[in-house]
Design an enzyme around this catalytic site. Structure first.
Site, PDB file in Angstrom:
ATOM      1  N   HIS A  47       0.739  -0.842   0.529  1.00  0.00           N
ATOM      2  CA  HIS A  47       0.232  -0.133   0.450  1.00  0.00           C
ATOM      3  C   HIS A  47       1.153   1.069   0.110  1.00  0.00           C
ATOM      4  CE1 HIS A  47      -3.784   1.639   0.846  1.00  0.00           C
ATOM      5  NE2 HIS A  47      -2.215   3.392   1.556  1.00  0.00           N
ATOM      6  N   GLU A  69      -2.270  -5.467  -3.907  1.00  0.00           N
ATOM      7  CA  GLU A  69      -3.106  -4.689  -3.326  1.00  0.00           C
ATOM      8  C   GLU A  69      -4.279  -6.089  -3.090  1.00  0.00           C
ATOM      9  OE1 GLU A  69      -2.701  -0.612  -0.811  1.00  0.00           O
ATOM     10  OE2 GLU A  69      -4.156  -1.279  -2.130  1.00  0.00           O
ATOM     11  N   ASN A 402      27.871 -19.071  -6.607  1.00  0.00           N
ATOM     12  CA  ASN A 402      28.701 -20.572  -6.195  1.00  0.00           C
ATOM     13  C   ASN A 402      28.140 -21.219  -5.352  1.00  0.00           C
ATOM     14  OD1 ASN A 402      30.824 -21.021  -8.518  1.00  0.00           O
ATOM     15  ND2 ASN A 402      31.112 -19.043  -7.531  1.00  0.00           N
TER      16      ASN A 402
END
Lengths: 668, 158
Positions: A47, A69, A402
């Site tokens: 919001h 929302e 990695n």
């Protein structure tokens, strides 16, 4: 900076923070799909981004966050349950937000096409027509039904505090004040609304809070939780009377004061009265006593402290024989040290700022690779200079990628090896003396040094002969060699053509070091050590070929004056014996490739030798002369002279001349 | 009001640019004035080891460390002079000093009429470091492409 830029910067800063919060909270939500507090937190953050975007006039961002929302609202109202699909959808929404923000930052406008994603969200929402109507077509009548209590949800502690203060006459009012679309001076109106609310009762919470209102950092509505004994109608009228207020929606919470509170009614009432009377009542709303400062200003401050320090050193150099002078010098010394310390403190930020972006990355990558990985983060509150934080993100990301890609095995393979199916990556930071240590440890396959050797020979980094004479540790360190990892065989995950050599370069530019330890089948650990403070350090000043150089004390173990007789030759190399260990002697001028005749030191009566720690070895560095020890302000040589061998920077000495700082770590 | 309007029109008609002209051995060179920050006398230059020979060293310019490039060396011109000057140049936040024999003057030139592109003039420096040549009567002033000259091969030690 003009005002527009300032707001834009604020918008970027804050939206980045909210985005981070969203990422963290959606991750949490995945683990705890039922937790309402998390749902509310996600909702609030989404919001806020929506409000900010709307204020700044970014339509796509506003649209996007609005739909997200809406989904969250459904979840909160239990009309939709959290599942993997929804979590993934939310995550890709966050990615779109980031893309749009990048667009705005780079091009000044939103460019990423989000229409497909929006229609996907629409489909999800369409499962329930009624809710969608409420949200997409916010008719005034519908607004009255919309539940907004989540906007001003209280924590358990806040609840307790407030409930204790309530009397039986008091009611909890959840109020939404909607401002007119064309409202000018929103922050002033917002302030008036809060002020009026305080007159009407006890203002328990507001969203946006006072600071956000001052910054005009909100959408069209202000949500208020008000405790008051007044009637709903009166509150409604009083608030609606404020200029530019379009609509006031009030929901009354059906909370009843418990027995205890009734008994203590008299007492509680007087408390509430006194609260109502508090003139500085606005301070009750979360106002954090911090200021946001541009890092450049801190850099300037740091530079000024540096200048002060240089001048202090010059003053000390005068060496006047006077009590007053000595006194002033002492005072000045104390003040500059305190000042330096304080500025460094201000620049310190928790390393969590970069750690917290990794959980999301680990989640996404492990999913992509069909691996199960838990990322454990420890010591996120360890503090580090801000300038280091910014640089560390990429190297750490590379190491972790990695570990995910090459380290942790697939679940089936792990089980075959008798390991738990879920692999662990431990990311931790801690302080050790004047250094900050960051470790990335995995319980994966480990690095196969034979394969490393094979590849290094294939790439022409070493010859098979050299390989046969290498120690295990040196073999492992080959992964840091430039050209070891090349783009041709890296996977999507761990590289865009960058290898571990980039990691090492970055860490070394920060005056740090990186090590790797690995055991086949057990796991790998990368350790990065960094100096706690960067800008100012203690150094030994030496002379090499008539020029003054500074050697940071951190890398010096001791200094000696050696007589020529003490020098022994071992395989053509001059060495000295120091407490039973053999220390090779290295001429500084030769390391620096200075154009002078080498080896003249042998004719001296006393040879100045600085014993330095280079990696895990000790080396005796021969200089022409050792001067004093002093505080130096480390300055960069700039972007033009980069990666100069054995020189890490420069400093300005008392007389205004430049002295170079020797980087002794790679001296051999 | 009429007057300023006409001035504007005239500016559009032919573009003029300002350059800093300096001497290097027997030739006149110039850099664009918008790139040059200031001209300073040579004080102590601290040599930086492990850099190419045309990097003369670094200086302290009001607390900032600024690298100094020896243009004679960069162009392979032999010999030295007594009274050298440093022109400081700024590109993308990078401040660099270039060492020249002597500063001559600051000149306006007409981009249309007085600038000739990459001619076959007899210059000591490589063609691709030359932006063009400004012709002022009999004088030929070589405009240097500093960006190319300085950043094409950055001094990085192996």
């Amino acid at each position: 900076m003009d005002t527009k830029d300032q707001y834009l910067q604020m918008f970027f800063d804050e939206s980045a923070e909210y985005l981070q919060q969203l990422n963290e909270n959606v991750l949490l939500l995945e683990e705890h799909p039922e937790d309402e507090e998390i749902i509310n937190a996600v909702f609030r953050a989404a919001h806020s981004v929506k409000g900010m975007s709307a204020t700044m006039g970014y339509e796509r961002l506003t649209d996007l966050t609005h739909r997200m929302e809406s989904i969250l609202a459904k979840v909160r109202n239990k009309e939709m349950t959290i599942n993997e699909f929804i979590i993934d959808t939310l995550f890709s929404g966050l990615d779109y937000i980031k893309l749009l923000l990048d667009d705005i930052r780079n091009n000044g406008e939103e460019r990423t096409d989000i229409s497909d994603y929006l229609s996907k969200l629409e489909k999800i929402l369409n499962n329930d027509i009624s809710i969608q109507e409420v949200l997409v077509k916010p008719e005034k009548t519908d607004l009255n039904l919309q539940d907004f209590t989540g906007m001003i949800a209280l924590t358990e502690e806040e609840k307790e505090e407030i409930y204790n203060k309530m009397t039986s006459n008091d009611r909890i009012y959840n109020i939404r004040v909607i401002l007119a679309e064309d409202c000018l001076l929103k922050n002033v109106r917002g302030y008036m609304i809060l002020k009026k609310a305080q007159e009407l009762g006890y203002l328990a919470k507001s969203n946006p809070d006072q600071r956000e209102i001052e910054d005009e950092d909100f959408g069209d509505s202000i949500y208020i939780k008000l405790i008051s004994a007044l009637k709903e109608k009166q509150i409604q009228e009083e608030l609606a009377d404020i200029i530019d207020v379009e609509q006031v929606i009030i929901h009354v919470e059906d909370y009843k004061v418990e027995e205890k509170a009734v008994v203590e009614q008299q007492e509680a009432k007087s408390q509430v009265d006194s609260i109502k009377k508090q003139k500085d009542g606005l301070a009750n709303i979360q106002v954090s006593p911090t200021v946001r400062v541009d890092i450049k200003k801190l850099d300037t401050l740091m530079n000024m402290v540096g200048e002060l320090l240089i001048n202090k050193t010059r003053l000390e150099g005068l060496n006047i024989d006077s009590d007053v002078y000595q006194d002033i010098i002492q005072q000045l010394d104390r003040v500059t040290q305190d000042l330096h310390h304080t500025v460094m403190q201000i620049r310190m930020v928790p390393i969590g700022g970069i750690f917290n972006r990794f959980p999301r990355m680990v989640r996404d990558l492990s999913k992509e690779l069909d691996k199960k990985i838990d990322l454990i983060i420890e010591g996120a509150d360890t503090e580090l200079d801000r300038s280091l934080i910014d640089e560390l993100g990429d190297p750490l990301m590379h190491i972790i990628r990695n570990s995910i890609d090459h380290g942790i095995e697939k679940p089936a393979e792990r089980e075959r090896k008798g390991k738990p199916a879920t692999g662990n990556i431990l990311l931790q930071a801690y302080q050790k003396g004047s250094e900050i240590i960051i470790e990335v440890e995995d319980d994966g396959a480990g690095i196969n040094t034979e394969k490393v050797i094979e590849k290094a020979i294939e790439k022409g980094i070493i010859t098979p002969d050299e390989a046969s004479q290498m120690e295990e540790r040196d073999k492992l360190n080959l992964i840091f060699h430039p050209g070891f990892s090349t783009s041709e065989e890296v996977t999507d995950i761990s590289g865009r053509g960058v290898g571990m050599d980039v990691v090492r370069n970055v860490v070394e530019t920060l005056d740090g070091q990186v090590f790797v330890e690995s055991e086949l089948g057990v796991g790998t650990r990368f350790t990065i050590s960094l100096p706690l403070t960067l800008a100012i350090t203690q150094a030994l000043m030496v002379v090499i070929n008539n020029e003054v150089y500074a050697i940071p004390l951190g890398s010096i173990s001791e200094t000696l004056l050696v007589a020529p007789e003490e020098i022994i030759q071992v395989r053509g190399q001059d060495v000295i014996l120091l407490r039973e260990s053999t220390i090779p002697l290295v001429e500084a001028a030769r390391q620096l490739n200075l154009d002078i005749e080498y080896g003249k030191y042998r004719q001296l009566e006393e040879i100045p030798v600085v014993i330095i720690n280079s990696g895990e070895r000790q080396i005796g560095l021969i200089v022409d002369q050792m001067l004093n020890q002093q505080e130096i302000v480390i300055k960069s040589l700039g972007k033009f002279l980069v990666n100069i061998k054995n020189i890490s920077g420069a400093t300005i000495v008392g007389d205004g001349d430049v002295a170079l700082i020797l980087d002794v770590r790679n001296i051999a | 009001m009429d007057y300023t309007l006409r001035d504007d029109l005239m500016l559009e008609d032919y573009e003029r640019k300002q350059i800093v002209v300096f001497q290097l051995a027997d030739e006149e060179y110039a850099v664009d004035i918008s790139q040059s920050k200031q001209i300073i006398k040579v004080s102590k230059i601290t040599p930086v080891p492990n850099t190419p020979d045309y990097v003369r060293g670094v200086i302290n310019l009001r607390g900032q460390i600024v690298p100094v490039i020896d243009l004679r060396k960069r162009f392979g011109i032999t010999g030295t002079v007594e009274k050298e000057r440093i022109i400081t140049i700024e590109f993308d936040d990078i401040l660099i000093g270039i060492l020249v024999d002597e500063i001559k003057e600051v000149l306006w030139y007409d981009v249309e009429k007085e600038l000739e592109s990459a001619p076959d003039i007899d210059s000591s420096i490589r063609q691709d470091y030359i932006k063009g040549v400004v012709k002022k009567g009999k004088r030929l002033i070589v405009l240097i492409d500093l960006e190319k000259l300085l950043f094409e091969n950055r001094p990085v030690s192996a």
